[in-house]
Design a protein around this motif. Sequence first.
Motif, short mmCIF file in Angstrom:
data_model
loop_
_atom_site.label_atom_id
_atom_site.label_comp_id
_atom_site.label_asym_id
_atom_site.label_seq_id
_atom_site.Cartn_x
_atom_site.Cartn_y
_atom_site.Cartn_z
N VAL A 118 14.18 -17.34 1.00
CA VAL A 118 13.04 -17.02 1.86
C VAL A 118 12.11 -16.07 1.12
CG1 VAL A 118 12.28 -16.05 4.05
CG2 VAL A 118 14.46 -17.27 3.91
N ASN A 119 10.83 -16.42 1.05
CA ASN A 119 9.86 -15.61 0.34
C ASN A 119 8.68 -15.25 1.23
OD1 ASN A 119 10.97 -15.71 -2.47
ND2 ASN A 119 10.68 -17.91 -2.17
N LEU A 120 8.29 -14.00 1.17
CA LEU A 120 7.05 -13.54 1.80
C LEU A 120 5.97 -13.56 0.73
CD1 LEU A 120 5.39 -12.08 4.05
CD2 LEU A 120 6.25 -9.93 3.09
N TYR A 121 4.84 -14.16 1.03
CA TYR A 121 3.76 -14.23 0.05
C TYR A 121 2.42 -14.08 0.77
CZ TYR A 121 2.69 -18.88 1.78
OH TYR A 121 2.33 -19.93 2.59
N GLY A 122 1.38 -13.90 0.01
CA GLY A 122 0.07 -13.81 0.62
C GLY A 122 -1.02 -13.59 -0.40
N SER A 123 -2.25 -13.56 0.10
CA SER A 123 -3.41 -13.30 -0.73
C SER A 123 -4.39 -12.47 0.09
CB SER A 123 -4.07 -14.61 -1.17
OG SER A 123 -5.16 -14.37 -2.05
N LEU A 124 -4.63 -11.25 -0.33
CA LEU A 124 -5.54 -10.33 0.36
C LEU A 124 -6.88 -10.36 -0.36
CD1 LEU A 124 -3.07 -7.36 0.86
CD2 LEU A 124 -3.45 -9.35 2.35
N ARG A 125 -7.93 -10.73 0.38
CA ARG A 125 -9.24 -10.95 -0.24
C ARG A 125 -10.32 -10.27 0.60
NH1 ARG A 125 -8.72 -17.51 -1.34
NH2 ARG A 125 -6.64 -17.44 -2.29
N ILE A 168 -1.40 -14.92 4.83
CA ILE A 168 -0.04 -14.44 4.61
C ILE A 168 0.91 -15.54 5.08
CG2 ILE A 168 0.15 -13.31 6.88
CD1 ILE A 168 1.76 -11.08 5.46
N GLY A 169 2.07 -15.62 4.42
CA GLY A 169 2.97 -16.69 4.80
C GLY A 169 4.41 -16.42 4.44
N PHE A 170 5.26 -17.28 4.96
CA PHE A 170 6.68 -17.29 4.64
C PHE A 170 7.03 -18.70 4.16
CE2 PHE A 170 5.86 -14.40 8.11
CZ PHE A 170 6.54 -13.23 7.75
N LYS A 171 7.83 -18.79 3.14
CA LYS A 171 8.28 -20.11 2.69
C LYS A 171 9.68 -19.98 2.11
CE LYS A 171 5.92 -19.70 -1.80
NZ LYS A 171 4.91 -20.32 -2.69
N GLY A 172 10.35 -21.11 2.06
CA GLY A 172 11.71 -21.06 1.55
C GLY A 172 12.29 -22.44 1.35
N GLN A 221 7.45 -23.93 5.18
CA GLN A 221 6.40 -22.93 4.99
C GLN A 221 5.68 -22.69 6.31
OE1 GLN A 221 3.64 -23.14 1.52
NE2 GLN A 221 2.01 -23.33 3.05
N VAL A 222 5.34 -21.44 6.57
CA VAL A 222 4.51 -21.06 7.71
C VAL A 222 3.44 -20.12 7.19
CG1 VAL A 222 4.40 -19.99 9.98
CG2 VAL A 222 6.45 -21.27 9.32
N GLU A 223 2.17 -20.53 7.26
CA GLU A 223 1.08 -19.74 6.67
C GLU A 223 -0.01 -19.48 7.70
OE1 GLU A 223 -0.07 -20.45 2.51
OE2 GLU A 223 -2.12 -20.68 3.26
N THR A 224 -0.51 -18.25 7.70
CA THR A 224 -1.51 -17.82 8.68
C THR A 224 -2.69 -17.16 7.97
OG1 THR A 224 0.21 -17.42 10.34
CG2 THR A 224 -1.92 -16.34 10.69
N GLY A 225 -3.89 -17.61 8.30
CA GLY A 225 -5.10 -16.97 7.80
C GLY A 225 -5.57 -15.90 8.77
N PHE A 226 -6.18 -14.86 8.23
CA PHE A 226 -6.67 -13.77 9.07
C PHE A 226 -7.85 -13.10 8.38
CE2 PHE A 226 -3.59 -12.06 6.17
CZ PHE A 226 -4.09 -10.83 5.80
N ALA A 227 -8.54 -12.25 9.11
CA ALA A 227 -9.73 -11.57 8.59
C ALA A 227 -9.43 -10.09 8.35
CB ALA A 227 -10.89 -11.73 9.57
N THR A 238 -4.51 -16.73 14.44
CA THR A 238 -3.52 -17.47 15.21
C THR A 238 -2.36 -17.88 14.30
OG1 THR A 238 -5.25 -18.32 16.66
CG2 THR A 238 -3.13 -19.47 16.69
N PHE A 239 -1.15 -17.67 14.75
CA PHE A 239 0.02 -17.93 13.92
C PHE A 239 0.05 -19.39 13.46
CE2 PHE A 239 4.70 -18.44 13.32
CZ PHE A 239 4.85 -17.49 12.30
N ALA A 240 0.33 -19.60 12.17
CA ALA A 240 0.48 -20.93 11.56
C ALA A 240 -0.82 -21.74 11.60
CB ALA A 240 1.61 -21.71 12.22
N ASN A 241 -1.98 -21.06 11.47
CA ASN A 241 -3.25 -21.80 11.50
C ASN A 241 -3.60 -22.44 10.16
OD1 ASN A 241 -4.28 -19.65 9.93
ND2 ASN A 241 -5.15 -18.62 11.71
N ARG A 242 -2.82 -22.13 9.10
CA ARG A 242 -2.98 -22.80 7.82
C ARG A 242 -1.79 -23.73 7.59
NH1 ARG A 242 -6.74 -21.08 4.27
NH2 ARG A 242 -5.40 -21.69 2.54
N GLN A 243 -1.60 -24.20 6.38
CA GLN A 243 -0.58 -25.20 6.11
C GLN A 243 0.82 -24.69 6.49
OE1 GLN A 243 -0.20 -28.52 2.98
NE2 GLN A 243 0.37 -26.67 1.87
#
Length: 368
Positions: free
Chosen positions: A22-29, A55-59, A72-78, A91-96
Amino acid sequence: MKKTIIFAAIAAAIPALAQADVNLYGSLRAGVSVTKNSANNYNSTFGVDDFGSRIGFKGSEDLGNGLKTIWQVETGFAMDGVAGSGSASGTFANRQSYVGIDGAYGKVRVGHLDDVLADTEATDNLYGPRRDGMGTNFPLYEATDLFSYGDSRFKNSVRYDSPTWNGFNLTLQYGAGESQAAGQMKQGDGYGLRLAYQNSGFFGAIANASKLNTKGGSNSTTNRLEGGYSANNLYLAASYQWLTTYGDAYAKNDDGSYKLPGIANLPTIAHTGGNKVENTTWALNAAYTIGNFKPSIVYSKRGDAKIDGTRYSLGASQWAAAVDYTLSKNTLVQVGYGERKDNKDAQTVNKLAQEKSTLAWAMMKHNF
């Protein structure tokens, strides 16, 4: 009592998590920008913006015999605190987001999945602030003022990606529309097909995304061809898109947007309940890495589209240039400037008072 139950559930899950990958990952922009477009009456407006944070979780879990479960569960946010729509909503899981199986014969995933056009964006390599609704620094094949789908994700989707054979790989995708009104054909089903090749720095792909029965038995289709070279610090890419979309120019989706965005703003569009849009777009992108610096430029042009067989001045041109500076393996900054010019009827469709929109930006991205 509820807190006790929650803590007990977390404690029970810890051993299972320890056995899985299980990995926590993300991209802060985040960064700053100056926009000048219809949203601010063509006054230069400074803002602090999010540039597509997620931000997301995958495994995965080894199933034996060369198979593994992937998810994978990925969520975009502002990051600027101003929530928007789509992937900016938080909204949770609004990305891939998906679950699937991966093995020697490829991988199959089920969920909310990137479509084949989103994987065919070789000329789209710059970042942009969410508040720039004109998409000034993105190739025009991504614009949503004429094109009603693609370059996003299929909901209710099943997708197969083949392994690579002699540089080639294949993608097949289906998205269930889950809608069929009484006495009508099934609506909203989507299909995607992509064939890609990569070898010795050269790459290419052709993709098709279709929606079925958008006008009787007629299917809306978007096709994209791309190719380029990426090696020895040099990046070159070209894209060409052609599409035919059908729909009622005056009908709206559940979110209030038009099924054929903006077309109804043209006074001569017939209210027939079924309209046809035909269009082409092309784009070029070049970049070169020099130490920690990478300058890049993108140029794209959309042709004047046909609507119900009549050509309108719906074309536009766009260019943007930027410089990346890599601070570390996971952190970079980008500074850039871009312009977009819309032809006369495109200004009418988008309710623009002027032909030119501009954007200047500076942003930082940190991946983890």
